[in-house]
Design a protein around this motif. Structure first.
Motif: not given
Length: 162
Positions: A60-69, A113-124, A83-90
């Motif tokens: 629903s929202t654009t996300v920037v990886e927290k380490n890249q903010k 533009v509103d952006i969400c900042v969150m952990n994308l460690d599982d994706v990475n 918010a729910e994390g990105v990835g099945a087991d987050v």
């Protein structure tokens, strides 16, 4: 009955008609790339800084990886949302809000533009296993809606309204 070559010619003609109709009506055409994970990726500028983002029509929202903010100059708001994390087991984790960002995709600019900042460690981690460069974030439906997006999956094209 149409011959195979005539069917291909007709399909190509329709694709050209769609392309010319959209570009004539003020749409930008943006090439999309599929990576080894079969995700669609594109280069996006957030606050003037270019990065690699996954196109996710289900986000629903654009996300920037927290380490890249800091790289993207994303300023965090005082209040934050869950918010729910990105990835099945987050697990459910905190997602930080950032407002009034500028986003540019191939010359198509959006402001405030509103952006969400969150952990994308599982994706990475998944990208690292595939030998792919980790994405800087995810382009979500908020940007697609704002740009009146049309996605041509067959031809790997994204159209955004000027």
């Amino acid at each position: 009955m149409l011959s195979c070559s005539k069917q291909a010619e007709t399909a190509n003609s329709k694709a050209l008609n769609v392309d010319s109709t959209l570009t004539h009506n003020g749409y930008y055409k943006i090439a999309l790339v599929h990576n080894k994970a079969d995700h669609i990726t594109l280069k996006v500028k957030i606050n003037g800084v270019e990065g690699l983002f996954i196109l996710d029509t289900g986000a629903s929202t654009t996300v920037v990886e927290k380490n890249q903010k800091d790289k993207f100059g994303v300023k965090i708001e005082q209040d934050s949302n869950k918010a729910e994390g990105v990835g099945a087991d987050v697990p459910r984790e905190q997602a930080l809000d950032s407002k009034s960002n500028n986003v540019e995709i191939n010359g198509h600019s959006l402001s405030n533009v509103d952006i969400c900042v969150m952990n994308l460690d599982d994706v990475n981690a998944a990208y690292k296993q595939l030998g792919e460069k980790a994405p800087d974030g995810v382009i979500g439906a908020n940007i697609l809606k704002a740009g009146n997006a049309i996605i041509d999956y067959k031809n790997n094209l994204l159209y955004l309204k000027k």
